[in-house]
Design an enzyme around this catalytic site. Structure first.
Site, PDB file in Angstrom:
ATOM      1  CB  VAL A 228      38.203  59.713  42.291  1.00 18.41           C
ATOM      2  CG1 VAL A 228      38.125  61.083  43.484  1.00 18.41           C
ATOM      3  CG2 VAL A 228      37.108  59.609  41.621  1.00 18.41           C
TER       4      VAL A 228
ATOM      5  CE1 TYR B 139      24.778  57.238  38.637  1.00 12.19           C
ATOM      6  CE2 TYR B 139      22.758  56.162  38.919  1.00 12.19           C
ATOM      7  CZ  TYR B 139      23.629  56.946  39.297  1.00 12.19           C
ATOM      8  OH  TYR B 139      23.503  57.826  40.424  1.00 12.19           O
TER       9      TYR B 139
ATOM     10  CB  SER C  89      28.602  52.096  38.347  1.00 10.61           C
ATOM     11  OG  SER C  89      27.530  53.209  38.394  1.00 10.61           O
TER      12      SER C  89
END
Lengths: 243, 264
Positions: free
Chosen positions: A56, A137, A140
């Site tokens: 992706v 993380y 994000s």
């Protein structure tokens, strides 16, 4: 039940974990489901589910798989267990690539061809409160939350967009988190004690909310972050009962 | 097969705008429904059955205890409690009398406290049967961001949000999930009252002009219906939501995802 009969859904990251749970649940609700992952089609994927081998983070590759959808679930995500000081440029690419650019690529490609529909992004409680040693993380997922609101505001009423923020769900990601602990068994018991419902979540718990948000029952739900964490973040991290 | 087959539910404010829609939805899903309110205005029947009316003043502890005793006698347990009873005073703090302030807290906060407190023995019975019991409080998006001229209302909803988290922490280990629904604008008698109230009634604009302005400010270009809210209440009441607890569930057509404010 067939709450998604006649609908076509694209779920990213359907190889395992939460993504697979959503794929299976959508199929059982009557949806036609397409999913993807970076590797080859998994052997145990239900036959009726279409598979794309897709990264992706690659916008050109995403453009190759675009087709009109009623439901888009951006679930694909990666975590690296490091602080800011420890994180390398490669870690940045590994986390920000799929979790941020990937979600953006998918939304940018699919929004123009979705006549009406529901986009469901997988955010995280880590986008609201920080898990230690998960810097990129955590950041994000905050990006995902902000993008979710923007899509709802800019592309409503044609598109509804919401995020599900899972807490600790029994997946490979959770195991990787416990592997960081000095005593993984003790850490696991301590973590369960911090959940008012007395257990970790299962992919099916997240899939149940995804079904609802994908269905016409959620016609008035847009722009929101829906946390499913068994009550964990409703409690203060300083939990005196555990001392 | 309904999603609430075999479950017993009590809905406070069960004769009001949103409460009535919740009762009808619960009946359709197969639950036994007690509609609790001050008075039984209108029909209790829906195409899917009939709610059982319970006279209830949520601000009165004896009234709450009597209502729970009634449910205990009739059904023996309580799987679902929806605290939908609420009032809205459309005033700033300067205009709000102490009596109005206290009444707002009595209905919206003390009422939620009393019905939840006295429901616990019946809810433990439901939870011990293997499934989780579910309390659903009514917060509001006004508990996060303020509308002008709704000071006491905003404060009560903030209190309900904090109470929701506290109850989830304390009673989760007993198998009782606690969540709050936080609606945005929903087409109810309360919203009608907002249109004719001091906050916007003095603008001289027609109600339809105000309604259109309200639709336009939503990313979904509409305000909600009681059924939209009942859809989420039904999900939280069902076993599908077995991992959902301690959360505030905003459902507002995208309104509070944006910075833009109402321009009435």
């Amino acid at each position: 039940m067939t709450r998604l009969a006649g609908k076509h859904a694209f779920v990213t990251g359907g190889r395992q974990g939460i993504g697979r749970g959503i794929v299976v649940a959508f199929v059982s609700e009557g949806a036609a489901v397409t999913t993807c992952g970076r590797g080859p089609r998994p052997d145990d994927l239900p036959e009726t589910v279409a598979w794309h081998t897709l990264d992706v983070t690659d916008a050109a590759a995403v453009a190759q798989v675009v087709q009109p959808m009623d439901i888009l679930v951006n679930n694909a995500g990666v975590q690296v267990e490091k602080t800011v000081a420890e994180s390398t440029d490669a870690d940045w690419e590994a986390v920000i690539g799929p979790n941020c650019r990937g979600v953006f690529n998918m939304c940018r490609a699919f929004i123009p061809v979705m006549k009406r529909g529901s986009i469901i992004n997988i955010g995280s409680i880590s986008g609201q409160v920080a898990d230690p040693s998960m810097a990129l993380y955590n950041a994000s997922k905050a990006f995902v939350h902000g993008l979710t609101r923007s899509i709802a505001v800019d592309h409503g009423p044609r598109i509804r967009c919401n995020a599900i923020c899972p807490g600790w769900i029994n997946t490979g990601m959770l195991e990787a988190g416990f592997d960081l602990a000095k005593d993984p068994g003790a850490a696991r018991n301590d973590a369960i004690a911090r959940h008012p419902v007395g257990r970790f979540g299962e992919p099916e718990d997240i899939a149940a909310m995804a079904i609802w948000l994908a269905s016409d029952e959620a016609a008035f739900a847009s722009g929101q972050l829906f946390t499913l964490d068994g009550g964990m973040t409703a409690a203060s991290p300083l939990n005196p009962g555990l001392f | 097969m309904g999603t609430l087959e075999g479950k017993v539910a009590l809905v406070t404010g069960g004769r009001g705008g949103i409460g009535r829609a919740i009762c009808d939805r619960f009946l359709r899903e197969g639950a036994t429904v007690f509609a609790a309110d001050l008075s039984a205005a209108g029909s209790l029947s829906s195409p899917d059955g009939e709610s059982r009316f319970v006279q209830l003043d949520v601000t009165s502890e004896p009234s709450v205890q009597a209502a729970m005793a009634h449910v205990g006698d009739e059904a023996g347990q309580l799987d679902i409690l929806v605290n939908a009873a609420g009032i809205e005073i459309e005033k700033t703090i300067e205009e709000t009398s102490l009596e109005e302030w206290n009444h707002s807290f009595a209905v919206n906060v003390t009422g939620t406290f009393l019905t939840s407190k006295h429901s616990l023995p019946l809810m433990r019975k439901a939870a011990s049967a293997g499934a989780s019991a579910s309390i659903i409080n009514f917060g509001s998006y006004d508990g996060f961001i303020a509308d002008p001229g709704l000071a006491a209302y905003c404060a009560t909803k903030g209190a309900v949000h904090a109470l929701t988290r506290a109850m989830a922490c304390d009673h989760g280990p007993e198998g009782i999930r606690v969540n709050a629904i936080c609606p945005g604008y929903v087409d109810t008698p309360m919203m009608q009252s907002f249109f004719s109230g001091d906050a916007v009634g003095g603008t001289g604009k027609s109600e339809e002009t105000l309604r259109q302005a309200m639709r336009d400010v939503h990313p979904m270009r509409t305000y909600g219906t009681p059924d939209d809210i009942a859809n989420l209440v039904n999900w939280l009441a069902s076993d599908e939501a077995r991992y959902a607890s301690g959360q505030l569930w905003v459902i507002d057509g995208g309104l509070s995802a944006q910075v833009q404010q109402m321009r009435l």
